[in-house]
Each structure stands twice: as structure tokens, then as C-alpha cells.
Write a protein that holds these residues in place. Structure first.
Motif, mmCIF file in Angstrom:
data_model
loop_
_atom_site.group_PDB
_atom_site.id
_atom_site.type_symbol
_atom_site.label_atom_id
_atom_site.label_comp_id
_atom_site.label_asym_id
_atom_site.label_seq_id
_atom_site.Cartn_x
_atom_site.Cartn_y
_atom_site.Cartn_z
ATOM 1 N N PRO A 192 -6.264 -2.763 3.435
ATOM 2 C CA PRO A 192 -6.188 -1.481 3.343
ATOM 3 C C PRO A 192 -5.129 -0.796 3.642
ATOM 4 O O PRO A 192 -4.209 -1.420 4.065
ATOM 5 C CB PRO A 192 -7.347 -1.520 4.802
ATOM 6 C CG PRO A 192 -7.031 -2.656 5.489
ATOM 7 C CD PRO A 192 -6.729 -3.650 4.512
ATOM 8 N N CYS A 193 -4.953 0.498 3.092
ATOM 9 C CA CYS A 193 -3.992 1.348 3.499
ATOM 10 C C CYS A 193 -3.900 1.620 5.254
ATOM 11 O O CYS A 193 -4.846 1.296 5.836
ATOM 12 C CB CYS A 193 -3.935 2.573 3.161
ATOM 13 S SG CYS A 193 -4.034 2.748 0.901
ATOM 14 N N GLN B 284 0.959 -1.546 -0.007
ATOM 15 C CA GLN B 284 0.026 0.082 -0.190
ATOM 16 C C GLN B 284 0.873 1.318 0.018
ATOM 17 O O GLN B 284 2.104 1.259 0.505
ATOM 18 C CB GLN B 284 -0.939 -0.047 1.195
ATOM 19 C CG GLN B 284 -1.807 -1.133 1.379
ATOM 20 C CD GLN B 284 -2.452 -1.775 0.111
ATOM 21 O OE1 GLN B 284 -3.079 -0.897 -0.498
ATOM 22 N NE2 GLN B 284 -2.601 -2.818 -0.248
ATOM 23 N N ALA C 84 -11.606 -3.393 -2.955
ATOM 24 C CA ALA C 84 -11.761 -3.461 -1.317
ATOM 25 C C ALA C 84 -12.898 -3.676 -0.884
ATOM 26 O O ALA C 84 -13.457 -3.246 0.175
ATOM 27 C CB ALA C 84 -11.031 -2.249 -0.926
ATOM 28 N N VAL D 16 -13.628 0.037 4.765
ATOM 29 C CA VAL D 16 -13.061 1.100 3.936
ATOM 30 C C VAL D 16 -14.102 1.836 3.267
ATOM 31 O O VAL D 16 -15.110 1.401 3.132
ATOM 32 C CB VAL D 16 -12.070 0.490 3.113
ATOM 33 C CG1 VAL D 16 -10.884 0.121 3.838
ATOM 34 C CG2 VAL D 16 -12.516 -0.316 1.965
ATOM 35 N N HIS E 261 -6.929 1.233 -2.110
ATOM 36 C CA HIS E 261 -6.931 -0.192 -0.839
ATOM 37 C C HIS E 261 -6.453 -1.286 -1.992
ATOM 38 O O HIS E 261 -7.262 -1.999 -2.401
ATOM 39 C CB HIS E 261 -7.974 -0.226 -0.211
ATOM 40 C CG HIS E 261 -8.340 0.856 0.623
ATOM 41 N ND1 HIS E 261 -7.625 1.065 1.729
ATOM 42 C CD2 HIS E 261 -9.451 1.615 0.631
ATOM 43 C CE1 HIS E 261 -8.166 2.346 2.278
ATOM 44 N NE2 HIS E 261 -9.055 2.374 1.645
ATOM 45 N N CYS F 54 -11.600 2.662 -3.463
ATOM 46 C CA CYS F 54 -11.960 1.162 -2.856
ATOM 47 C C CYS F 54 -12.580 -0.008 -4.116
ATOM 48 O O CYS F 54 -13.278 -0.881 -3.583
ATOM 49 C CB CYS F 54 -13.179 1.362 -1.690
ATOM 50 S SG CYS F 54 -12.943 2.571 -0.550
#
Length: 361
Positions: free
Chosen positions: A132-133, A106, A156, A166, A127, A153
């Protein structure tokens, strides 16, 4: 050929599409539009959601809703699908690239800090591949510097950071429902936000800028970015079994992790305080010189793979002279394995057996 991905249409998709056909509500109005928007907002846990015709226009719409000026800078990871970057350019802004973190793949928050200038207006967190970041750090940076935070996203759906889905961390976020996404509408996307004003602006822009209080009165340059009722009907059916889809993909990732241990590669794994949705089950070989020969070997065994994205800073219309060593290394070493929800244990074993055979030959 064992594909990297294929849609998982095992619910009421056909039934709901036929309802659209029978009712003749096949364009951008109909009951399934509202059902899909409200259902998806509930799933993500956001206040507002508006559907659009694909994930790329979702990004463009989100950026336009922020009222960026020509020449404003938006910080974005160089290791991302090009739609993230193209949308920034289409909005008249300038993409400023940052490197990645070796462990998570990420965007690197410290590189974000280094790239902030007086012209920076927003950070786009992507992401990547369903992990996720580090949202604590990115939220903190954006608050400190009074920057917008956009979440891409697209990859994600089903991804959580510290117990929160997210799309809830930034000012505005986008999702994609392309045929290879965790849930699909064929083509489609969603813009979500907990900010009523931003979502209203996105809705206004996506409907050709028509004024809400005056019929056929268009007060801004707008776009026709609406989703069709047919696509939304597929989305409603997909939402009905989204939890089982995400859990099956997590199971597939665990099978890969178990079967690929002790090889000169590493899997893209979940991190503490996160839930990885494993849009793609990905690996990075230790030696970049082995990546393409491994892909060729798997192709000969009728197993499809795909490489990680090229870093955006290497592409002709985005090329810079800057160096991003981690992103460049990951791109050269990484690949995606078959990841669709219908994959069986035996099929995963077939893929892993072929990978082991490659390294043992």
C-alpha cells in the motif's frame, strides 16, 4: 518454462460455470453477479461494490463518477501500469505525474504536494505490486486541498494499511480480476466505495445510462461495462479460498527473501503497519546494467520474468520533459519473478539458485 504467473483454479470454478451454462444465465444477469459483488464487498470491508468487465474500465468508470471536467488534473504516479494513466485521459482529464519512493516503490506524497495546482481535482493512489501507499499522508493531503482520492487496487487484493484493507481510504476504488491477478475471473473488475451516491452513479453509467424508473430510457451517455454471470461464477469460487491464496503468496515471498539474501539486489518487502499481498514477488538489482542480462540468463534456464513497468512519462502518448529519478531507476533495475500461488518451495529454490549462479559467474 516456469511462468511468472498462471491462474490458480483449484476450487469450484468449473462447477459454478456449469451452473451458469445449465441455467442459460451466461450474460450480465444471474445469481453469481450479486453473490460476487456482495462477497467481495464483505472481503474488502466496503459498503458498496459493482462488478465490471475489466479493471481498466473500472478505473474509467470511477473517474467518470467524479464528474471531472475536460482539462481537470489528476495526480498519478509515473511508475504504474498504463491503464491508470489511460483512464485519466479517456475521462478527459490530464495526468500529472509524481515520482516514487525508493524504499516502497509507491508514489511520493511530498511530490504530490508539489504538483497540486488550481486545476487539480483528484489524486490516484496506485498500490503497486501489492504494497500500500502511505494512506495517512495521501488522505491528509486530499482533505487539506479538497481533492478526490481514487485508489487503484488492481494489484492489491489482500493488501492492508494499518489493519484496513485498501479501497477504504479514498472516495472510490477499483480492483482487477485479470488472469494474472491474485484472484481472477478471466477478465473482470470491481468498483467499490463507501459513498452510496458515487456507487449509484457508477452503476448507472456502466449499464448504458438507463434510467432506474423508466424502462429503456437512457438519460446520459453510458457504457456497457457489465461483468458476465460466468465471470462472476469464477469469482465466487475464487473468493471461497482467497485467504489461503494470499497467505501462500506471502509464503512464496518469504522464501525468495530468505534465499536471495546477501546478493547485489533487494526484494520488494513489507513495511511497518502494512500487509503486503505480493501480487508479484519483485526484486531490484543494484546495477541497472545487470537487469537484462539476468533476465536473459533466467530465460535460458527456462524461468520467465518480466520487467517493472516503464514510467508513463516516457511513453509516446504521455511523454513529458520532467525528470522522475527514483521511478526511472526502479523501472530500469526492477523485475518480477515467478509468483503464482501454485509455486512450490523447490521451484522457488530453482529460481534463486539460478539467480545466485548468475551473480557468481
Amino acid at each position: 518454462m516456469l511462468p511468472v504467473y498462471q491462474p490458480y483454479l483449484t476450487g469450484r470454478e468449473k462447477e459454478y460455470v456449469n451452473q451458469c451454462l445449465d441455467s442459460t444465465w451466461i450474460s450480465s444477469k444471474g445469481e453469481f453477479i450479486n453473490r460476487f459483488e456482495h462477497g467481495f464487498a464483505r472481503y474488502v470491508g466496503v459498503d458498496h461494490a459493482t462488478s465490471v468487465c475489466n479493471g481498466t474500465v473500472a478505473l474509467h468508470l470511477a473517474l467518470e463518477a467524479l464528474d471531472l471536467d475536460v482539462g481537470d488534473e489528476v495526480i498519478v504516479p509515473t511508475l504504474t501500469y498504463i491503464a491508470s494513466v489511460n483512464a485519466i485521459i479517456q475521462a478527459g482529464a490530464i495526468p500529472i505525474f509524481v515520482d516514487s519512493l525508493e524504499q516502497t516503490w509507491q508514489m511520493d506524497p511530498e511530490d504530490v504536494r508539489r504538483k497540486i495546482s488550481s486545476r487539480t481535482k483528484a489524486v490516484m493512489a496506485v498500490h503497486l505490486y501489492g504494497l500500500p501507499c502511505n494512506m495517512d499522508q495521501l488522505v491528509s493531503i486530499c482533505k487539506e486541498h479538497k481533492l478526490y482520492l481514487i485508489e487503484d487496487c488492481a494489484e492489491a487484493i489482500g493488501t492492508y494499511y494499518k489493519g484496513q484493507h485498501v479501497g477504504n481510504f479514498g472516495d472510490i476504488a477499483t480492483f482487477s480480476f485479470f488472469g494474472n491477478k491474485t484472484i481472477t475471473t478471466g477478465e473482470g473488475g470491481m468498483v467499490v466505495s463507501n459513498n452510496t451516491e458515487l456507487l449509484n452513479k457508477a452503476y448507472h453509467l456502466k449499464t448504458q445510462g438507463v434510467a432506474p424508473e423508466r424502462e429503456y430510457w437512457h438519460d446520459v451517455v453510458g457504457y456497457n461495462y457489465r461483468m458476465t454471470n460466468i465471470c462472476a461464477a469464477i469469482g465466487v469460487a475464487q473468493l471461497e479460498h482467497i485467504d489461503s491464496i494470499v497467505e501462500k503468496k506471502r509464503q512464496i515471498a518469504e522464501w525468495y527473501r530468505e534465499d536471495l539474501k546477501n546478493l547485489p539486489l533487494r526484494t520488494h518487502d513489507e513495511m511497518p503497519d502494512t500487509k503486503h499481498s505480493f501480487w508479484m514477488c519483485s526484486i531490484a538489482v543494484n546495477d541497472a546494467a545487470q537487469r537484462q542480462p539476468l533476465r536473459d540468463y533466467l530465460k535460458a534456464a527456462e524461468i520467465e520474468t518480466r520487467p517493472l513497468f516503464y514510467p508513463a512519462h516516457t511513453l509516446p502518448h504521455c511523454k513529458t520533459g520532467d525528470l522522475f529519478p527514483v521511478a526511472s531507476s526502479l523501472s530500469a533495475r526492477g523485475m518480477n519473478l515467478p509468483s503464482y500461488p501454485g509455486l512450490t518451495r523447490e521451484e522457488v529454490e530453482t529460481v534463486c539458485r539460478a539467480i545466485r549462479s548468475f551473480f557468481q559467474k
